[in-house]
Scaffold this motif. Structure first.
Motif, PDB file in Angstrom:
ATOM      1  N   ASP A  10       0.964  -1.284   0.069  1.00 27.11           N
ATOM      2  CA  ASP A  10      -0.104  -0.112   0.115  1.00 27.11           C
ATOM      3  C   ASP A  10       0.788   1.219   0.237  1.00 27.11           C
ATOM      4  O   ASP A  10       0.299   2.469  -0.013  1.00 27.11           O
ATOM      5  CB  ASP A  10      -1.012  -0.003   1.397  1.00 27.11           C
ATOM      6  N   ASP A  12       3.384   1.655   2.196  1.00 28.78           N
ATOM      7  CA  ASP A  12       3.940   2.321   3.478  1.00 28.78           C
ATOM      8  C   ASP A  12       5.343   1.539   3.328  1.00 28.78           C
ATOM      9  O   ASP A  12       5.554   0.766   3.050  1.00 28.78           O
ATOM     10  CB  ASP A  12       2.965   1.580   4.670  1.00 28.78           C
ATOM     11  N   GLU A  32       6.892   2.884  11.474  1.00 27.13           N
ATOM     12  CA  GLU A  32       6.421   2.714  10.040  1.00 27.13           C
ATOM     13  C   GLU A  32       6.477   3.903   9.529  1.00 27.13           C
ATOM     14  O   GLU A  32       6.106   4.924   9.854  1.00 27.13           O
ATOM     15  CB  GLU A  32       5.135   2.086  10.011  1.00 27.13           C
ATOM     16  N   TYR A  33       6.675   4.044   8.020  1.00 20.24           N
ATOM     17  CA  TYR A  33       6.598   5.373   7.087  1.00 20.24           C
ATOM     18  C   TYR A  33       6.013   5.115   5.991  1.00 20.24           C
ATOM     19  O   TYR A  33       6.049   4.042   5.454  1.00 20.24           O
ATOM     20  CB  TYR A  33       8.120   5.803   6.962  1.00 20.24           C
ATOM     21  N   ARG A  34       5.092   6.083   5.816  1.00 22.30           N
ATOM     22  CA  ARG A  34       4.247   6.038   4.656  1.00 22.30           C
ATOM     23  C   ARG A  34       5.076   6.680   3.479  1.00 22.30           C
ATOM     24  O   ARG A  34       5.251   8.283   3.833  1.00 22.30           O
ATOM     25  CB  ARG A  34       2.975   6.605   4.764  1.00 22.30           C
ATOM     26  N   ALA A  50       8.704  11.047   3.378  1.00 22.67           N
ATOM     27  CA  ALA A  50       7.914  10.090   3.914  1.00 22.67           C
ATOM     28  C   ALA A  50       7.149  10.683   5.125  1.00 22.67           C
ATOM     29  O   ALA A  50       7.719  11.620   5.729  1.00 22.67           O
ATOM     30  CB  ALA A  50       8.780   8.755   4.319  1.00 22.67           C
ATOM     31  N   GLN A  51       6.006   9.944   5.493  1.00 20.17           N
ATOM     32  CA  GLN A  51       5.464  10.298   6.890  1.00 20.17           C
ATOM     33  C   GLN A  51       5.438   9.203   7.875  1.00 20.17           C
ATOM     34  O   GLN A  51       5.255   8.283   7.594  1.00 20.17           O
ATOM     35  CB  GLN A  51       4.052  10.757   6.632  1.00 20.17           C
ATOM     36  N   ILE A  53       3.995   7.030  10.727  1.00 16.61           N
ATOM     37  CA  ILE A  53       2.482   6.930  10.948  1.00 16.61           C
ATOM     38  C   ILE A  53       2.381   7.132  12.295  1.00 16.61           C
ATOM     39  O   ILE A  53       1.305   7.372  12.756  1.00 16.61           O
ATOM     40  CB  ILE A  53       2.431   5.467  10.622  1.00 16.61           C
ATOM     41  N   SER A  56       2.872  11.258  12.587  1.00 17.37           N
ATOM     42  CA  SER A  56       2.453  11.926  11.527  1.00 17.37           C
ATOM     43  C   SER A  56       3.447  13.097  11.039  1.00 17.37           C
ATOM     44  O   SER A  56       3.247  13.881  10.177  1.00 17.37           O
ATOM     45  CB  SER A  56       1.013  12.588  11.810  1.00 17.37           C
TER      46      SER A  56
END
Length: 325
Positions: A10, A12, A32-34, A50-51, A53, A56
């Motif tokens: 997805d 991430d 975890e990074y999106r 990246a964000q 998770i 944020s």
């Protein structure tokens, strides 16, 4: 500690760190990074926005293209060692964590995210930056240089793309080419991006010092003031010629010294030339800025303004500017 990184379907990036092989490569049990977007790519790495998770917050993840056989090899990287030695400092980009996946040999460095680099700031710009803003940025840059040099490291790739900004804050980044000041030359010849490469890097077989960084600072200073590069050479010889057209050829004694240090790729018998001068290219710039740029771009590295002196000059100029408003 060992880091296991995977890119989820997805989009991430899940990062799990386990084990106790060696401290320093990671700081949390799970993160975890999106992935949001690709910010840039170089020869040895690509940078992703990246964000996180969990909180944020946005970060910049530098994914190395090389594979690494062990955590020891990762921790011996000059870039990681330099950032750990130099942190914390308000004008050095902050390394948040190191993500290493031993089974695949993949390595990613997680940094704080800045808005843009200096190249992006001035690219396509029609109006000059304000004098106070320019001096404030350059004051921060020379503070970073002074801190780095006093801690025994020189950068070797000072250019607009490696200088990050966020609002009024400037931070120096990308220490992948750095070396220790007290290591013995000769060094790699083709270091630094050509347009910002100091004469001693161009004219000798790797005999240069940390003063090469200050030449790069001078080129960047000029570019922020003028909005165009000072020495955009198309090759090594053209680069030298462009320097000579503006700065002039070096005195014979300096040229003889460089000849003794060898140059197997360029003929150093240059016809004497008096350069056109830097001040004619930036007639709108205040005299103190022009003077400092000229000191940073002294042909002889021994005469080149070092970080602390450059910082003092900029502080004085900034103080005078603020007091006159």
């Amino acid at each position: 500690m060992r880091a296991t990184c995977r890119l989820a379907p997805d989009g991430d990036m899940a990062v799990k760190r386990t084990g106790e092989e060696q401290r320093g490569a990671a700081t949390a049990s799970k993160c975890e990074y999106r992935l949001v977007a690709k910010k840039g790519e170089g020869t040895f790495s690509e940078v992703l926005k990246a964000q996180c998770i969990k909180n944020s917050k946005y970060v910049a993840i530098k994914c190395m293209k090389n594979h690494f056989d062990s955590l020891e090899q990762v921790n011996n990287l000059r870039e990681i060692q330099a950032l750990r030695r130099l942190s914390p400092h308000p004008n050095i980009v902050k390394l948040l964590e190191v993500l290493y996946d031993q089974p695949t040999g993949r390595l990613a460095l997680v940094f704080e995210l800045m808005d843009m680099n200096i190249y992006e700031l001035i690219r396509g710009r029609r109006h000059y930056l304000g004098e106070e803003r320019v001096k404030h940025y350059m004051w921060q840059l020379v503070k970073a240089m002074d801190h780095m040099h006093r801690n025994g490291i020189f950068h070797r790739d000072i250019k607009p793309e490696n200088i990050l900004i966020m609002d009024d804050c400037l931070k120096l980044a990308d220490f992948g080419s750095c070396r220790g000041i007290y290591s013995a030359p000769p060094y790699t010849e083709y270091i630094s991006t050509r347009w910002y490469r100091a004469p001693e890097c161009l004219l000798t077989d790797g005999y240069y010092t940390y003063k090469m960084d200050m030449w790069g600072v001078g080129c960047v200073f000029f570019e922020i003031v003028s909005l165009f590069p000072l020495f955009p050479g198309t090759n090594e010889l053209d680069q030298v010629q462009k320097i000579h057209n503006i700065v002039g050829t070096p005195p014979p004694e300096l040229l003889d010294k460089m000849k003794k240090l060898g140059s197997h790729h360029l003929d150093l018998d240059f016809p004497p030339k008096e350069g056109s001068g830097i001040e004619k290219l930036i007639p709108h710039a205040p005299p103190d800025c022009v003077e400092l740029i000229c000191k940073l771009l002294a042909y002889n590295p021994d005469d080149r303004c070092a970080g602390r002196k450059a910082g003092s000059a900029l502080r004085r100029a900034l103080a005078l500017l603020v007091s006159s408003i």
